[in-house]
Scaffold this active site. Sequence first.
Site, PDB file in Angstrom:
ATOM      1  N   HIS A  50      -7.510  -0.549   5.446  1.00 46.87           N
ATOM      2  CA  HIS A  50      -6.469   0.370   5.929  1.00 46.87           C
ATOM      3  C   HIS A  50      -6.259   1.464   4.882  1.00 46.87           C
ATOM      4  O   HIS A  50      -6.240   2.654   5.194  1.00 46.87           O
ATOM      5  CB  HIS A  50      -5.195  -0.422   6.189  1.00 46.87           C
ATOM      6  CG  HIS A  50      -4.057   0.386   6.734  1.00 46.87           C
ATOM      7  ND1 HIS A  50      -4.085   0.951   7.990  1.00 46.87           N
ATOM      8  CD2 HIS A  50      -2.856   0.708   6.194  1.00 46.87           C
ATOM      9  CE1 HIS A  50      -2.941   1.592   8.200  1.00 46.87           C
ATOM     10  NE2 HIS A  50      -2.187   1.464   7.127  1.00 46.87           N
ATOM     11  N   HIS A  90       1.426   3.988   1.936  1.00 52.75           N
ATOM     12  CA  HIS A  90       1.966   4.764   3.048  1.00 52.75           C
ATOM     13  C   HIS A  90       3.492   4.833   3.000  1.00 52.75           C
ATOM     14  O   HIS A  90       4.161   3.864   2.640  1.00 52.75           O
ATOM     15  CB  HIS A  90       1.483   4.202   4.381  1.00 52.75           C
ATOM     16  CG  HIS A  90       0.031   4.473   4.627  1.00 52.75           C
ATOM     17  ND1 HIS A  90      -0.738   3.709   5.484  1.00 52.75           N
ATOM     18  CD2 HIS A  90      -0.803   5.418   4.115  1.00 52.75           C
ATOM     19  CE1 HIS A  90      -1.985   4.185   5.499  1.00 52.75           C
ATOM     20  NE2 HIS A  90      -2.043   5.211   4.676  1.00 52.75           N
ATOM     21  N   HIS A  96       0.844  -1.196   0.000  1.00 51.18           N
ATOM     22  CA  HIS A  96       0.000   0.000   0.000  1.00 51.18           C
ATOM     23  C   HIS A  96       0.876   1.241   0.000  1.00 51.18           C
ATOM     24  O   HIS A  96       2.091   1.150   0.095  1.00 51.18           O
ATOM     25  CB  HIS A  96      -0.994  -0.016   1.161  1.00 51.18           C
ATOM     26  CG  HIS A  96      -0.381   0.105   2.525  1.00 51.18           C
ATOM     27  ND1 HIS A  96       0.379  -0.893   3.095  1.00 51.18           N
ATOM     28  CD2 HIS A  96      -0.438   1.093   3.460  1.00 51.18           C
ATOM     29  CE1 HIS A  96       0.768  -0.517   4.310  1.00 51.18           C
ATOM     30  NE2 HIS A  96       0.290   0.682   4.551  1.00 51.18           N
ATOM     31  N   ASP A 104      -0.336  -3.700   6.420  1.00 56.29           N
ATOM     32  CA  ASP A 104      -0.986  -3.191   7.633  1.00 56.29           C
ATOM     33  C   ASP A 104      -2.452  -3.598   7.715  1.00 56.29           C
ATOM     34  O   ASP A 104      -3.237  -2.940   8.391  1.00 56.29           O
ATOM     35  CB  ASP A 104      -0.892  -1.655   7.668  1.00 56.29           C
ATOM     36  CG  ASP A 104       0.508  -1.154   7.986  1.00 56.29           C
ATOM     37  OD1 ASP A 104       1.391  -1.981   8.260  1.00 56.29           O
ATOM     38  OD2 ASP A 104       0.714   0.072   7.936  1.00 56.29           O
ATOM     39  N   HIS A 152       4.598  -4.472  11.327  1.00 60.32           N
ATOM     40  CA  HIS A 152       4.913  -3.705  12.540  1.00 60.32           C
ATOM     41  C   HIS A 152       5.010  -4.608  13.762  1.00 60.32           C
ATOM     42  O   HIS A 152       4.332  -5.634  13.851  1.00 60.32           O
ATOM     43  CB  HIS A 152       3.843  -2.641  12.811  1.00 60.32           C
ATOM     44  CG  HIS A 152       3.836  -1.524  11.831  1.00 60.32           C
ATOM     45  ND1 HIS A 152       4.650  -0.414  11.937  1.00 60.32           N
ATOM     46  CD2 HIS A 152       3.107  -1.335  10.703  1.00 60.32           C
ATOM     47  CE1 HIS A 152       4.423   0.402  10.932  1.00 60.32           C
ATOM     48  NE2 HIS A 152       3.484  -0.128  10.159  1.00 60.32           N
ATOM     49  N   ASP A 186       5.904   4.785   5.099  1.00 65.46           N
ATOM     50  CA  ASP A 186       6.774   3.852   5.828  1.00 65.46           C
ATOM     51  C   ASP A 186       6.829   2.481   5.152  1.00 65.46           C
ATOM     52  O   ASP A 186       7.556   1.593   5.619  1.00 65.46           O
ATOM     53  CB  ASP A 186       6.351   3.730   7.300  1.00 65.46           C
ATOM     54  CG  ASP A 186       4.934   3.205   7.486  1.00 65.46           C
ATOM     55  OD1 ASP A 186       4.067   3.539   6.654  1.00 65.46           O
ATOM     56  OD2 ASP A 186       4.698   2.468   8.465  1.00 65.46           O
ATOM     57  N   HIS A 187       6.114   2.339   4.042  1.00 61.95           N
ATOM     58  CA  HIS A 187       6.169   1.106   3.255  1.00 61.95           C
ATOM     59  C   HIS A 187       6.769   1.330   1.870  1.00 61.95           C
ATOM     60  O   HIS A 187       7.169   0.363   1.224  1.00 61.95           O
ATOM     61  CB  HIS A 187       4.767   0.515   3.107  1.00 61.95           C
ATOM     62  CG  HIS A 187       4.184   0.063   4.399  1.00 61.95           C
ATOM     63  ND1 HIS A 187       4.039  -1.251   4.751  1.00 61.95           N
ATOM     64  CD2 HIS A 187       3.729   0.774   5.469  1.00 61.95           C
ATOM     65  CE1 HIS A 187       3.525  -1.342   5.968  1.00 61.95           C
ATOM     66  NE2 HIS A 187       3.315  -0.116   6.417  1.00 61.95           N
TER      67      HIS A 187
END
Length: 263
Positions: free
Chosen positions: A116, A60, A58, A136, A174, A62-63
């Site tokens: 998400h 975001h 996805h 996530d 995470h 942090d990915h």
Amino acid sequence: MTSARTLAVLTVPAFNDNYLWLIHDGVNAAAVDPGDAQPILAALKAHGLTLTAILLTHHHADHTGGVPALLQHYAVPVYGPRNDGIAAVTQPLSEDATVDVPGLDLQLSVLEVPGHTLGHIAYFRAGDEPWLFCGDTLFAGGCGRLFEGSPSQMVDSLNKLAALPAETKVFCAHEYTLSNLRFASAVDPGNAALQARVEADTAKRARGVPTVPSTIGMERNTNPFLRYAEPQIAAQLVAAGKLQGGEAPVAVFAALRQWKNTF
């Protein structure tokens, strides 16, 4: 032709609590959700691996944040969701697509798991040692926040993942497990399997060992977001003043997720 070398998954910690994943055969590697390039580059060097693909779940940061820097070092395809607005994706994927990962004897099936984010996907490896890379959507003991999707979308997505084989290893993104299990214990206090998991995972963290991957079987037995239809969980929500009682299962899930947001 790719030789049938044994595949393994390397855990690459990043930021405060992210796990980036390198699927490798001792020679080549695919990076899953590389939010930061430097830990990936360091792991590749330390293990003598060559990056051959990037897999994204996805949009975001942090990915995805490490993708541009990785592409400066390795000219590789970037697989990712068709409908999640990631400019770097060169191989857009939808439900039931199959990825033959370059450089590896690895085939992954694509599952659309919105909630998400609206375009979120997961990657599943079938066979004797099934693997799930779920970003996530599903966490160890929890699930992702509903930033874009609806409760009913997330319920459908989690049900899809819960239907995978019990032995499937769940590589989520995470280290949220102990926090998730504290909440789980509040909403499912009579669950003996959950209490055993709390003890085991607390001991792991005390030793500095990741609690991830878990398994689908473990999640079915202990994760309240897969157990939202159990009467005792609805009863706890009613006792806590989060529900009136008698609501449909999706409403129970929505109340559960809302409580977790502020727990």
